[in-house]
Design a protein around this motif. Sequence first.
Motif, mmCIF file in Angstrom:
data_model
loop_
_atom_site.group_PDB
_atom_site.id
_atom_site.type_symbol
_atom_site.label_atom_id
_atom_site.label_comp_id
_atom_site.label_asym_id
_atom_site.label_seq_id
_atom_site.Cartn_x
_atom_site.Cartn_y
_atom_site.Cartn_z
ATOM 1 N N LEU A 4 0.890 -1.143 -0.091
ATOM 2 C CA LEU A 4 -0.035 -0.054 0.100
ATOM 3 C C LEU A 4 0.820 1.287 0.093
ATOM 4 O O LEU A 4 2.027 1.321 0.620
ATOM 5 N N ARG A 5 0.157 2.314 -0.473
ATOM 6 C CA ARG A 5 1.012 3.758 -0.376
ATOM 7 C C ARG A 5 0.228 4.787 0.247
ATOM 8 O O ARG A 5 0.610 5.905 0.471
ATOM 9 N N ARG A 72 -6.588 9.894 6.768
ATOM 10 C CA ARG A 72 -5.986 9.005 5.581
ATOM 11 C C ARG A 72 -4.991 10.100 5.135
ATOM 12 O O ARG A 72 -5.416 11.124 4.593
ATOM 13 N N ALA A 73 -4.138 9.330 4.468
ATOM 14 C CA ALA A 73 -2.887 10.251 3.852
ATOM 15 C C ALA A 73 -2.040 9.117 2.972
ATOM 16 O O ALA A 73 -1.897 7.902 3.394
ATOM 17 N N LEU A 74 -1.347 9.750 2.491
ATOM 18 C CA LEU A 74 0.132 9.138 1.734
ATOM 19 C C LEU A 74 1.144 8.805 2.534
ATOM 20 O O LEU A 74 1.275 9.451 3.498
ATOM 21 N N ALA A 174 0.442 1.881 4.818
ATOM 22 C CA ALA A 174 2.047 1.950 4.537
ATOM 23 C C ALA A 174 2.643 2.694 5.781
ATOM 24 O O ALA A 174 2.726 3.989 6.061
ATOM 25 N N VAL A 175 3.240 1.912 6.892
ATOM 26 C CA VAL A 175 3.672 2.411 8.151
ATOM 27 C C VAL A 175 4.603 1.602 8.581
ATOM 28 O O VAL A 175 4.753 0.345 8.358
ATOM 29 N N GLU A 176 5.778 2.232 9.200
ATOM 30 C CA GLU A 176 7.022 1.589 9.782
ATOM 31 C C GLU A 176 6.686 1.551 11.162
ATOM 32 O O GLU A 176 6.444 2.553 11.897
ATOM 33 N N ALA A 328 -13.475 -6.045 5.493
ATOM 34 C CA ALA A 328 -12.968 -4.924 6.336
ATOM 35 C C ALA A 328 -11.500 -5.139 6.680
ATOM 36 O O ALA A 328 -10.766 -4.035 6.708
ATOM 37 N N ASP A 329 -10.855 -6.338 6.620
ATOM 38 C CA ASP A 329 -9.561 -6.565 7.000
ATOM 39 C C ASP A 329 -8.472 -5.856 5.711
ATOM 40 O O ASP A 329 -7.321 -5.750 6.112
ATOM 41 N N GLU A 330 -9.255 -5.879 4.595
ATOM 42 C CA GLU A 330 -8.416 -5.355 3.652
ATOM 43 C C GLU A 330 -8.552 -3.695 3.434
ATOM 44 O O GLU A 330 -7.996 -3.220 2.620
ATOM 45 N N SER A 331 -9.083 -3.086 4.575
ATOM 46 C CA SER A 331 -9.251 -1.704 4.203
ATOM 47 C C SER A 331 -8.295 -0.956 5.394
ATOM 48 O O SER A 331 -8.495 -1.274 6.716
ATOM 49 N N PRO A 332 -7.369 -0.449 5.210
ATOM 50 C CA PRO A 332 -6.358 0.222 6.272
ATOM 51 C C PRO A 332 -7.499 1.125 7.329
ATOM 52 O O PRO A 332 -7.138 0.888 8.614
ATOM 53 N N ALA A 333 -8.435 1.776 6.612
ATOM 54 C CA ALA A 333 -9.193 2.485 7.733
ATOM 55 C C ALA A 333 -10.136 1.865 8.634
ATOM 56 O O ALA A 333 -10.274 1.722 9.953
ATOM 57 N N SER A 334 -10.611 0.561 8.191
ATOM 58 C CA SER A 334 -11.390 -0.363 8.778
ATOM 59 C C SER A 334 -10.662 -0.865 9.923
ATOM 60 O O SER A 334 -10.750 -1.138 11.256
ATOM 61 N N ARG A 335 -9.330 -1.425 9.634
ATOM 62 C CA ARG A 335 -8.458 -2.227 10.421
ATOM 63 C C ARG A 335 -8.032 -1.247 11.640
ATOM 64 O O ARG A 335 -7.834 -1.876 12.854
ATOM 65 N N ALA A 336 -7.546 0.096 11.376
ATOM 66 C CA ALA A 336 -7.114 0.838 12.205
ATOM 67 C C ALA A 336 -8.153 1.132 13.176
ATOM 68 O O ALA A 336 -7.898 1.162 14.485
ATOM 69 N N GLY A 337 -9.256 1.529 12.581
ATOM 70 C CA GLY A 337 -10.617 1.762 13.597
ATOM 71 C C GLY A 337 -10.878 0.665 14.775
ATOM 72 O O GLY A 337 -11.108 0.825 16.073
ATOM 73 N N ARG A 338 -10.912 -0.654 13.870
ATOM 74 C CA ARG A 338 -11.369 -1.804 14.691
ATOM 75 C C ARG A 338 -10.167 -2.193 15.748
ATOM 76 O O ARG A 338 -10.613 -2.583 17.056
ATOM 77 N N ASN A 339 -8.940 -2.164 15.340
ATOM 78 C CA ASN A 339 -7.869 -2.322 16.451
ATOM 79 C C ASN A 339 -8.032 -1.544 17.459
ATOM 80 O O ASN A 339 -7.593 -1.737 18.603
ATOM 81 N N ALA A 340 -8.135 -0.127 17.263
ATOM 82 C CA ALA A 340 -8.087 1.020 18.365
ATOM 83 C C ALA A 340 -9.212 0.628 19.386
ATOM 84 O O ALA A 340 -9.097 0.566 20.415
ATOM 85 N N ALA A 341 -10.534 0.266 18.606
ATOM 86 C CA ALA A 341 -11.650 0.030 19.528
ATOM 87 C C ALA A 341 -11.224 -1.571 20.349
ATOM 88 O O ALA A 341 -11.701 -1.093 21.564
#
Length: 408
Positions: A4-5, A72-74, A174-176, A328-341
């Motif tokens: 992902l970019r 959401r960003a590059l 796309a995160v280290e 949902a697992d294939e969406s960065p936004a869904s995954r970040a939101g779900r993991n945070a919750a």
Amino acid sequence: MPGLRTFALTVAVRGGARMEDETRSGWSHLLEHLVFKGAGDMGAREIVERIEAEGGSINAATGYERTSFEIRALHGSLPLAMQIVSDLVFRPTLDPAEIVREKDVVAQEIAEAFDTPDDHVFEMAQTRAYAGQALGRPILGTIDSLKAADRSAVADWRARLYSPDRMVVAVSGAVEENELLALAERWFGPEAATPLDPLAPAVFVGGEARLTRKIEQANLVFQLPSMSALDPRLPALRLFTEILGGGMASRLFQSAREDRGLAYAIDAYQEAYEDAGLLGVYAGAAADRAVELAEVSAAELLDLAEKGPTDAELSRAKAVLNASLWMADESPASRAGRNAAQALIFGAPVSSEDSAARILAQSADDLRAVGRSMIEAGRSATAVLGPKAAAPAGQAFTTRLTASAASR
């Protein structure tokens, strides 16, 4: 997420409308608006311009138990995103003139919700379900409860609500990891924690709400007490809800809409809070058919609870929930939101493999037990908004359920 970019950042706070007393009702939502009016060295316009200059987007939401900020960003924009959210939650300007203006904006939002029947009917049902409790008050608050929100009071509420010991920073895409940890320590680590009063236990009270308005369609909500977010029976409840009214193949859609033509829109949903939950049915119907729709809804709920699902229904519901989980697992936004919750609720994210296994392990008996427990509680919350002829629908739903419970 390799390849992902872009990335999705979610900063979630264990704090929202449920943490408010009656005098502060709506303050968490108002605060979420106000932080975007200026924070750190940025004015309102500069906050969004800095993000959009990098091709990103920013949003926020206030719920009963959580407030979240999302960007959401590059790839490469994470340092900017982390700094901006940190400024929003820890260093908002809270200009007194902006507070006055934003109160007017929220007042318009309150009026808009009241003028939207299929929004307001949910608020009516929530008020009956948790009467006299923070969960029973609207997230937006009231015009009266917002009056006392001056700069000093809002600043104090911000310090109490947006406390770093109740925050989770989640990034997907796309995160280290090393970069994220360093940024989290820099922008969220030094802030002092502020205690918040413990939550009072939630109690599903139930009752009936009616509001007669001269509109074309009746809007109906029927609710039962169900499972909390921590209840191990929650996967069974999710499957129960899907079979009852989750899609076009569901019992309610087929029975009420396709077979009888009682409603254009009808579905079932569930809400899971930290220590309580509810199962709900929403429908829109012609006023003179609202009572029949209420009785059909109760009958389908009872039948599913007493007899359980068919093998085909259970298999289909598992397939739907399993597929939605992996989509949902294939969406960065869904995954970040779900993991945070999940980190806030359970202390750590739950793997998709574990979630899928729990769903697939449920049996027809598990769903039957969940359904019976909700009915045997003997409580319901109903809301009917629309023409006068629809008013008895809430009582019709409750009577059907009560009669069944009494006969067992």
